[in-house]
Every structure is written in structure tokens, then in C-alpha cells.
Design a protein around this motif. Structure first.
Motif, PDB file in Angstrom:
ATOM      1  N   ILE A 177      42.228  11.174   7.541  1.00  0.00           N
ATOM      2  CA  ILE A 177      43.480  11.363   6.806  1.00  0.00           C
ATOM      3  C   ILE A 177      44.269  12.426   7.559  1.00  0.00           C
ATOM      4  N   ILE A 178      45.457  12.053   8.011  1.00  0.00           N
ATOM      5  CA  ILE A 178      46.321  12.948   8.769  1.00  0.00           C
ATOM      6  C   ILE A 178      47.614  13.148   7.981  1.00  0.00           C
ATOM      7  N   ASP A 179      48.004  14.407   7.777  1.00  0.00           N
ATOM      8  CA  ASP A 179      49.249  14.692   7.083  1.00  0.00           C
ATOM      9  C   ASP A 179      50.421  14.218   7.936  1.00  0.00           C
ATOM     10  N   SER A 180      51.298  13.423   7.347  1.00  0.00           N
ATOM     11  CA  SER A 180      52.401  12.844   8.121  1.00  0.00           C
ATOM     12  C   SER A 180      53.445  13.873   8.555  1.00  0.00           C
ATOM     13  N   GLU A 181      53.540  15.000   7.863  1.00  0.00           N
ATOM     14  CA  GLU A 181      54.536  16.001   8.236  1.00  0.00           C
ATOM     15  C   GLU A 181      54.015  17.006   9.257  1.00  0.00           C
ATOM     16  N   THR A 182      52.767  17.429   9.105  1.00  0.00           N
ATOM     17  CA  THR A 182      52.236  18.479   9.988  1.00  0.00           C
ATOM     18  C   THR A 182      51.339  17.936  11.088  1.00  0.00           C
ATOM     19  N   GLY A 183      50.825  16.723  10.902  1.00  0.00           N
ATOM     20  CA  GLY A 183      49.889  16.164  11.873  1.00  0.00           C
ATOM     21  C   GLY A 183      48.483  16.716  11.725  1.00  0.00           C
ATOM     22  N   ARG A 184      48.261  17.521  10.702  1.00  0.00           N
ATOM     23  CA  ARG A 184      46.945  18.134  10.495  1.00  0.00           C
ATOM     24  C   ARG A 184      45.983  17.153   9.841  1.00  0.00           C
ATOM     25  N   GLU A 185      44.722  17.265  10.244  1.00  0.00           N
ATOM     26  CA  GLU A 185      43.676  16.446   9.656  1.00  0.00           C
ATOM     27  C   GLU A 185      43.272  17.052   8.315  1.00  0.00           C
ATOM     28  N   LEU A 186      43.192  16.205   7.293  1.00  0.00           N
ATOM     29  CA  LEU A 186      42.802  16.647   5.962  1.00  0.00           C
ATOM     30  C   LEU A 186      41.405  16.126   5.662  1.00  0.00           C
ATOM     31  N   TRP A 187      40.583  16.974   5.043  1.00  0.00           N
ATOM     32  CA  TRP A 187      39.193  16.627   4.752  1.00  0.00           C
ATOM     33  C   TRP A 187      38.935  16.561   3.263  1.00  0.00           C
ATOM     34  N   THR A 188      38.041  15.659   2.880  1.00  0.00           N
ATOM     35  CA  THR A 188      37.558  15.595   1.509  1.00  0.00           C
ATOM     36  C   THR A 188      36.523  16.703   1.314  1.00  0.00           C
ATOM     37  N   ALA A 189      36.113  16.907   0.061  1.00  0.00           N
ATOM     38  CA  ALA A 189      35.087  17.915  -0.231  1.00  0.00           C
ATOM     39  C   ALA A 189      33.788  17.594   0.502  1.00  0.00           C
ATOM     40  N   ILE A 190      33.453  16.322   0.615  1.00  0.00           N
ATOM     41  CA  ILE A 190      32.225  15.931   1.322  1.00  0.00           C
ATOM     42  C   ILE A 190      32.306  16.324   2.796  1.00  0.00           C
ATOM     43  N   GLU A 191      33.455  16.087   3.422  1.00  0.00           N
ATOM     44  CA  GLU A 191      33.622  16.456   4.830  1.00  0.00           C
ATOM     45  C   GLU A 191      33.587  17.968   5.010  1.00  0.00           C
ATOM     46  N   CYS A 192      34.210  18.696   4.088  1.00  0.00           N
ATOM     47  CA  CYS A 192      34.189  20.167   4.154  1.00  0.00           C
ATOM     48  C   CYS A 192      32.768  20.680   4.013  1.00  0.00           C
ATOM     49  N   ALA A 193      32.037  20.118   3.072  1.00  0.00           N
ATOM     50  CA  ALA A 193      30.653  20.541   2.841  1.00  0.00           C
ATOM     51  C   ALA A 193      29.790  20.243   4.062  1.00  0.00           C
ATOM     52  N   ARG A 194      29.937  19.070   4.614  1.00  0.00           N
ATOM     53  CA  ARG A 194      29.153  18.694   5.797  1.00  0.00           C
ATOM     54  C   ARG A 194      29.429  19.663   6.949  1.00  0.00           C
ATOM     55  N   PHE A 195      30.708  19.963   7.175  1.00  0.00           N
ATOM     56  CA  PHE A 195      31.072  20.859   8.277  1.00  0.00           C
ATOM     57  C   PHE A 195      30.551  22.271   8.038  1.00  0.00           C
ATOM     58  N   SER A 196      30.584  22.715   6.782  1.00  0.00           N
ATOM     59  CA  SER A 196      30.186  24.090   6.478  1.00  0.00           C
ATOM     60  C   SER A 196      28.696  24.250   6.234  1.00  0.00           C
ATOM     61  N   GLY A 197      27.972  23.140   6.192  1.00  0.00           N
ATOM     62  CA  GLY A 197      26.535  23.225   5.975  1.00  0.00           C
ATOM     63  C   GLY A 197      26.154  23.555   4.545  1.00  0.00           C
ATOM     64  N   THR A 198      27.006  23.188   3.606  1.00  0.00           N
ATOM     65  CA  THR A 198      26.735  23.408   2.192  1.00  0.00           C
ATOM     66  C   THR A 198      26.682  22.062   1.480  1.00  0.00           C
ATOM     67  N   ALA A 199      26.254  22.080   0.242  1.00  0.00           N
ATOM     68  CA  ALA A 199      26.336  20.887  -0.603  1.00  0.00           C
ATOM     69  C   ALA A 199      27.778  20.738  -1.083  1.00  0.00           C
TER      70      ALA A 199
END
Length: 78
Positions: free
Chosen positions: A8-30
């Protein structure tokens, strides 16, 4: 057919947006731990909602994880 990996990429900023699952996976948390942190201002705040999905700016999450890791490293060196 190979598996897809949608982003998911924000159409105005071009930034990638993450779901809670993706954030958790990246941060090593549940997922529940990450959303609990976010709800108590101990993690980045969500930036958008899309079709019922709460989304975080991946840049914010990456910076937060780096700060957490740096703090952990500092605590182990003391």
C-alpha cells in the motif's frame, strides 16, 4: 503462478504504509503488542484507515524500531 506481495503506497507522499501485522513483523513483536504500544503512545501513531485496515507510515515504524534497538544496545553495554 507465483505468490503476490501487495504493498500500500500513499498516492500523495509515495510512502509505503503498513498494517499492524507488517509493523509487528518488522519490529519483532506480536500484532497485539504492537497495537497496544501504539494505543499507549509507545509506538508510532497510525496515519490512515483503508477499508477497515489501520495503517502506519513504514518510515515512522522503521525509525521507532531503530531507536528501540539503539536503546537496547545501550542498556546491554552499561
Amino acid at each position: 503462478m507465483s505468490p503476490m506481495h501487495p504493498k500500500i503506497i500513499d498516492s500523495e507522499t509515495g510512502r509505503e504504509l503498513w498494517t499492524a501485522i507488517e509493523c509487528a513483523r518488522f519490529s519483532g513483536t506480536a500484532r497485539g503488542t504492537f497495537t497496544s504500544y501504539a494505543g499507549r503512545d509507545r509506538a508510532p501513531r497510525p496515519v490512515a484507515k483503508l477499508h477497515g485496515l489501520t495503517l502506519w507510515d513504514s518510515k515512522d515504524v522503521r525509525e521507532w524500531v531503530e531507536k528501540r534497538n539503539a536503546a537496547k544496545r545501550q542498556n546491554t553495554e552499561e
